[in-house]
Design an enzyme around this catalytic site. Structure first.
Site, mmCIF file in Angstrom:
data_model
loop_
_atom_site.group_PDB
_atom_site.id
_atom_site.type_symbol
_atom_site.label_atom_id
_atom_site.label_comp_id
_atom_site.label_asym_id
_atom_site.label_seq_id
_atom_site.Cartn_x
_atom_site.Cartn_y
_atom_site.Cartn_z
ATOM 1 N N THR A 7 0.842 -1.189 0.000
ATOM 2 C CA THR A 7 0.000 0.000 0.000
ATOM 3 C C THR A 7 0.878 1.239 0.000
ATOM 4 O O THR A 7 2.091 1.138 0.112
ATOM 5 C CB THR A 7 -0.914 0.025 1.247
ATOM 6 O OG1 THR A 7 -1.905 1.015 1.046
ATOM 7 C CG2 THR A 7 -0.148 0.337 2.504
ATOM 8 N N LYS A 39 -7.842 2.254 4.599
ATOM 9 C CA LYS A 39 -6.659 2.156 5.457
ATOM 10 C C LYS A 39 -6.469 3.385 6.339
ATOM 11 O O LYS A 39 -5.428 3.552 6.954
ATOM 12 C CB LYS A 39 -5.417 1.955 4.590
ATOM 13 C CG LYS A 39 -5.526 0.717 3.714
ATOM 14 C CD LYS A 39 -4.437 0.678 2.683
ATOM 15 C CE LYS A 39 -4.737 -0.383 1.657
ATOM 16 N NZ LYS A 39 -3.856 -0.300 0.515
ATOM 17 N N GLY A 51 -3.215 6.067 9.565
ATOM 18 C CA GLY A 51 -3.179 5.223 8.386
ATOM 19 C C GLY A 51 -2.259 4.058 8.666
ATOM 20 O O GLY A 51 -1.350 4.165 9.486
ATOM 21 N N SER A 130 4.682 0.382 0.294
ATOM 22 C CA SER A 130 5.501 0.084 -0.879
ATOM 23 C C SER A 130 5.747 1.289 -1.776
ATOM 24 O O SER A 130 6.790 1.393 -2.406
ATOM 25 C CB SER A 130 4.847 -1.041 -1.691
ATOM 26 O OG SER A 130 3.535 -0.671 -2.050
#
Length: 179
Positions: A7, A39, A51, A130
Site C-alpha cells: 500500500t 486504510k 493510516g 511500498s
C-alpha cells in the site's frame, strides 16, 4: 499461504491543515486481492487520524491499542505513540504483528513501527508502504514548489503519482483531514 500486503500511506501538515491518505489496493502475492480497502481511521473523537500499512488484522489491533493509550493520556499523541511502541516491542503477542502506522493530529505526524521506533519526520511529511518513497518525494516537491496547494491536495497528488509508478498502489484514494 501468502500474506495480503502493499500500500501507500502519506500524511502532510501544510498551512494549518493535516491530511492523511492511502490508496485502496491490497495484494496477495502478485495478484490484486481487493482494490478499495479503507486504510485510514479517525481516533479520539476525530482529533487524531491514522493510516496503516501491512497486515490489516495486525493494524486494527495496533489501532485499538493506540486508542487505548490516547484515552489513558488525554489524547497526547506523542505519549500514546511512545507507550504503544514500548508495548509493541516488549509484549510477546504484539511483537509478532506486522504493520506500521502513521498517526497525526493538528500539530504533528508520527510514524510508529514494531521495532520500537516513533519517528517525527522532517518537513512534516510522513509516508509508509511500498509506494512511500514515490509519494514522499512528490509531496516534498509539491510543498516546496507549489505552496498554494492545501495539505489535502498535496496528499492526493502525491498518491496519484505513487499510483502511476508503484505496481502495489492504485488510484482508489481515501483522504481525511483535520483543520
Amino acid at each position: 499461504m501468502e500474506k495480503i500486503k502493499s500500500t501507500t500511506v502519506i500524511s502532510v501538515i501544510h498551512k494549518g491543515e493535516v491530511a492523511i491518505g492511502a490508496d485502496g489496493q491490497a495484494t496477495l502475492g502478485n495478484t490484486i486481492a481487493k482494490s478499495n480497502v479503507k486504510k485510514i481511521r479517525k481516533l479520539f473523537d476525530g482529533k487524531i487520524i491514522c493510516g496503516f500499512a501491512g497486515s490489516t488484522a495486525d493494524a486494527f489491533t495496533l489501532l485499538e491499542r493506540l486508542e487505548e493509550k490516547l484515552n489513558s493520556y488525554g489524547g497526547n499523541l506523542k505519549r500514546g505513540a511512545i507507550e504503544l511502541a514500548k508495548d509493541w516491542r516488549t509484549d510477546r503477542y504484539l511483537r509478532k504483528l506486522e504493520a506500521m502506522l502513521i498517526a497525526a493530529d493538528k500539530d504533528e505526524i508520527l510514524i510508529v513501527s514494531g521495532t520500537g521506533d516513533v519517528i517525527e519526520p522532517d518537513n512534516q511529511i510522513a509516508a509508509i508502504g511500498s509506494g512511500a518513497m514515490y509519494a514522499q518525494s512528490a509531496a516534498l516537491a509539491l510543498k516546496k514548489h507549489a505552496p498554494h496547494l492545501s495539505a489535502e491536495e498535496i496528499v492526493r497528488e502525491s498518491l496519484n503519482i505513487a499510483g502511476d509508478i508503484c505496481i502495489y498502489t492504485n488510484h482508489n484514494l481515501i483522504i481525511e483531514t483535520i483543520k
